[in-house]
Design a protein around this motif. Structure first.
Motif, PDB file in Angstrom:
ATOM      1  N   ALA A 342      33.873   5.745 -69.046  1.00  0.00           N
ATOM      2  CA  ALA A 342      33.463   6.914 -68.442  1.00  0.00           C
ATOM      3  C   ALA A 342      33.477   6.664 -67.004  1.00  0.00           C
ATOM      4  CB  ALA A 342      32.023   7.003 -68.962  1.00  0.00           C
ATOM      5  N   THR A 343      33.486   5.341 -66.421  1.00  0.00           N
ATOM      6  CA  THR A 343      33.821   5.203 -65.074  1.00  0.00           C
ATOM      7  C   THR A 343      35.071   5.477 -64.510  1.00  0.00           C
ATOM      8  OG1 THR A 343      32.012   3.318 -65.157  1.00  0.00           O
ATOM      9  CG2 THR A 343      33.342   3.215 -63.190  1.00  0.00           C
ATOM     10  N   LEU A 344      36.055   5.127 -65.499  1.00  0.00           N
ATOM     11  CA  LEU A 344      37.504   5.189 -64.990  1.00  0.00           C
ATOM     12  C   LEU A 344      37.857   6.719 -65.158  1.00  0.00           C
ATOM     13  CD1 LEU A 344      39.554   2.614 -67.564  1.00  0.00           C
ATOM     14  CD2 LEU A 344      39.032   2.386 -65.098  1.00  0.00           C
ATOM     15  N   ARG A 345      37.217   7.457 -65.931  1.00  0.00           N
ATOM     16  CA  ARG A 345      37.204   9.046 -65.617  1.00  0.00           C
ATOM     17  C   ARG A 345      36.971   9.409 -64.585  1.00  0.00           C
ATOM     18  NH1 ARG A 345      35.121  12.879 -70.308  1.00  0.00           N
ATOM     19  NH2 ARG A 345      33.490  12.927 -68.698  1.00  0.00           N
ATOM     20  N   MET A 436      29.355  11.007 -71.132  1.00  0.00           N
ATOM     21  CA  MET A 436      28.149  10.317 -71.238  1.00  0.00           C
ATOM     22  C   MET A 436      27.160  11.465 -70.350  1.00  0.00           C
ATOM     23  SD  MET A 436      28.585   7.349 -72.514  1.00  0.00           S
ATOM     24  CE  MET A 436      27.546   6.217 -71.902  1.00  0.00           C
ATOM     25  N   THR A 437      25.805  11.202 -70.939  1.00  0.00           N
ATOM     26  CA  THR A 437      24.728  12.219 -70.419  1.00  0.00           C
ATOM     27  C   THR A 437      24.380  11.698 -68.865  1.00  0.00           C
ATOM     28  OG1 THR A 437      23.315  10.839 -71.474  1.00  0.00           O
ATOM     29  CG2 THR A 437      23.786  13.061 -72.643  1.00  0.00           C
ATOM     30  N   ASP A 438      23.999  10.620 -68.661  1.00  0.00           N
ATOM     31  CA  ASP A 438      23.573   9.857 -67.506  1.00  0.00           C
ATOM     32  C   ASP A 438      24.484   8.552 -67.410  1.00  0.00           C
ATOM     33  OD1 ASP A 438      22.170   9.281 -65.199  1.00  0.00           O
ATOM     34  OD2 ASP A 438      20.321   9.405 -66.134  1.00  0.00           O
ATOM     35  N   ILE A 439      25.660   8.476 -66.976  1.00  0.00           N
ATOM     36  CA  ILE A 439      26.388   7.376 -66.972  1.00  0.00           C
ATOM     37  C   ILE A 439      25.916   6.160 -66.421  1.00  0.00           C
ATOM     38  CG2 ILE A 439      27.899   8.294 -65.038  1.00  0.00           C
ATOM     39  CD1 ILE A 439      30.181   6.782 -66.021  1.00  0.00           C
ATOM     40  N   SER A 447      26.919  13.370 -74.899  1.00  0.00           N
ATOM     41  CA  SER A 447      26.669  14.936 -75.095  1.00  0.00           C
ATOM     42  C   SER A 447      27.959  15.727 -75.714  1.00  0.00           C
ATOM     43  CB  SER A 447      26.102  15.488 -74.010  1.00  0.00           C
ATOM     44  OG  SER A 447      25.844  16.890 -74.234  1.00  0.00           O
ATOM     45  N   SER A 448      27.637  16.538 -76.478  1.00  0.00           N
ATOM     46  CA  SER A 448      28.741  17.392 -76.530  1.00  0.00           C
ATOM     47  C   SER A 448      28.310  18.948 -76.464  1.00  0.00           C
ATOM     48  CB  SER A 448      29.173  17.481 -78.323  1.00  0.00           C
ATOM     49  OG  SER A 448      29.947  18.221 -78.583  1.00  0.00           O
ATOM     50  N   ASN A 473      22.169  15.971 -68.539  1.00  0.00           N
ATOM     51  CA  ASN A 473      23.030  16.238 -69.431  1.00  0.00           C
ATOM     52  C   ASN A 473      24.367  16.564 -68.701  1.00  0.00           C
ATOM     53  OD1 ASN A 473      24.189  16.511 -71.833  1.00  0.00           O
ATOM     54  ND2 ASN A 473      23.467  18.528 -71.964  1.00  0.00           N
ATOM     55  N   GLY A 474      24.835  15.495 -67.959  1.00  0.00           N
ATOM     56  CA  GLY A 474      25.876  15.542 -67.197  1.00  0.00           C
ATOM     57  C   GLY A 474      25.716  16.479 -65.881  1.00  0.00           C
TER      58      GLY A 474
END
Length: 539
Positions: A342-345, A436-439, A447-448, A473-474
């Protein structure tokens, strides 16, 4: 009489138009329309004939290059993006081809035809018709160079495993685990010499491609399309060792090859371009070469298929370049937990595809001895992070003649593919792609969208879990109090989903960042690793 005459003419015109529309060739949206032309040239048809066509409708135009397909046949292929009448006009230095015109009717795609895959919402993918696409792929580098029986077995295996992407090389592979000699080659052979050991040495005519080689590749790409598999085509690789010399071709030959393959394959909707596998092991090419070759591919693909380049372990290319639609990497580190991907994103602002995190198998090499549990776990870690992870398998059970799915294709001998298929069904049933909701502070929760969560415990073993969710939630609206949820336990290894009795209702209990159940209810967990939860709002 005048009115009657005009009305009659109008009826005739309508009938004629109706006849021509009926007689006109029809092609589904995102399928291929092909123009085939015959001409015998005195010189080299690959070099001497210039051929292209402009396809246009009322508001869009594409210029598409043609190619020589052997046996005095020249072809131009086009993939229409929108329905309606498309017209074309040919440009060529062959007089009988030049200014030739025509048209065809593009009709609505059938229910199973979703079109090309494109980047969606920065980090994810969708088909052209808007359907979400989640890449759950595998690797079979040289499968199209094996015996026909093995190729057919590979297709059956891909369909059974429900993989929807396969990484595959255009050129054959020479590796200590892959030594099969292909039946056909991409270039015309000038001369073949054989030494005392039976080793063959080829001299190529780089001015002439071998259409038969590419016809076979096209057949297999179409076969993949029939089972809804994307062909992630690796255009160059370092696994040659001087056997054929395809890894050290002159730059001008590489460019001609890329222009030829893009002319042939850009109209195939299930093609992705991977400039290289382990680009930094290809000694004959520099970073400047890779940049130039990437530009050739993008320039000659009018539809802008997905495009990336893959490096050796943790060798990251400049994925910020606009030519690259997504990040294709070889690195296990980002999936050792459920948040590094998620960090790479957040860094690259593009979809993250971890195309090699190691392979399930029993080899002595560290990259080829993941347990099936570990392989499954790494895929879950990546998916929970909103990234995508490619599967691979390298088992040797009997002799050195064993096939490796990772290179040869064939059948799968391992266990992780079944669990990945199970995961794919779960993710495809979710309303939206994951994030990720709260990376920074929650390392387990994804979350979806509104009211839909996954929690993955990974290798952690617990007897119970106190119901709680992050407020954050993001970038979506924060979770509120008095929202009711149901919980399901997912055993990612045993592939079971168990409903947890009761209803859980959010309430502020301890701090301003998380919401617990108002009665502080807990969920009893199986005392084992690789457990996940699916938590959905009850409307």
């Amino acid at each position: 009489m005048k009115y009657h005459f005009n009305k009659s003419i109008l009826i005739i015109v309508v009938l004629l138009n109706s006849f021509f529309m009926t007689a006109q060739e029809k092609v589904e949206q995102w399928n291929r329309f092909e123009i085939s032309l015959k001409h015998k040239t005195k010189g080299n048809p690959f070099k001497d004939v210039k051929l292209s066509a402009k396809f246009f409708n009322s508001d869009t135009a594409y210029v598409v290059k043609g190619f020589y397909d052997g046996n005095n046949a020249f072809k131009i292929r086009f993939m229409p993006q929108t329905v309606g009448i498309w017209n074309y006009i040919i440009s060529s230095n062959i007089e009988k081809f030049n200014t030739k015109t025509g048209s065809f009717n593009c009709v609505k795609a059938s229910v199973d035809n979703h079109g090309m895959v494109k980047v969606s919402e920065t980090y994810h993918f969708k088909y052209a018709d808007g359907k979400n696409y989640y890449p759950f792929g595998t690797t079979a580098y040289a499968w199209t160079h094996m015996k026909e029986e093995l190729q057919e077995e590979t297709l059956k295996t891909l369909e059974k495993a429900d993989f929807n992407k396969v990484r595959m090389c255009v050129f054959p592979k020479n590796y200590d685990l892959v030594k099969e000699e292909p039946k056909i080659y991409p270039f015309k052979i000038k001369k073949v010499e054989t030494n005392a050991k039976g080793d063959k040495f080829f001299t190529w005519d780089f001015d002439e491609m071998n259409p038969e080689f590419f016809q076979h590749l096209e057949k297999r790409i179409d076969d993949l399309n029939k089972i809804n598999v994307q062909a992630d085509l690796i255009l160059f690789h370092p696994y040659d060792g001087g056997r054929w010399g395809f890894d050290s071709l002159p730059l001008e030959v590489n460019i001609k090859y890329l222009e030829y393959i893009t002319a042939r394959l850009s109209s195939f909707k299930n093609v992705w371009w991977s400039l290289a596998n382990e680009w930094n092991y290809v000694d004959a090419k520099t970073v400047s070469d890779w940049d130039a070759l990437t530009e050739v591919v993008v320039k000659n693909d009018p539809y802008r298929h997905l495009c990336s380049i893959h490096g050796a372990t943790s060798s990251y290319y400049d994925y910020f370049k606009p030519e690259y639609t997504h990040v294709s990497i070889q690195d296990e580190a980002p999936v050792l937990n459920s948040y590094s991907s998620a960090t790479l994103r957040n860094i690259f602002k593009k979809p993250i595809v971890l195309d090699e995190v190691g392979y399930e198998g029993n080899l002595e090499r560290r990259w080829g001895r993941l347990s099936p549990e570990k392989m499954t776990h790494l895929v879950w870690n990546g998916v929970i992070a909103g990234a995508y992870v490619t599967h691979g398998e390298v088992y040797r059970f009997h002799t050195k003649e064993d096939t490796f799915f990772w290179a040869d294709g064939g059948s799968l001998k391992g266990e992780s593919w079944k669990r990945i298929k199970f995961l794919k069904s779960i993710i495809e049933a979710a309303p939206e792609p994951l994030f990720m909701t709260d990376i920074s502070r929650d390392l387990k929760t994804a979350s979806s969208g509104k009211g839909f969560y996954f929690i993955y415990f990974g290798e952690e073993i617990s007897e119970s879990w106190a119901f709680n969710l992050p407020k954050k939630n993001g970038d979506l609206e924060k979770l509120k109090e008095n929202v009711k949820f149901k919980v399901e336990i997912i055993d990612t290894w045993d592939m079971t989903i168990t409903k947890v009795p009761g209803v859980f209702e959010t309430q502020k209990v301890k701090d301003n960042y998380r919401l617990y159940d108002k009665e502080l209810k807990e969920v009893r967990l199986p005392y084992k690793p690789y457990i996940a939860l699916r938590i959905t709002e009850i409307n």
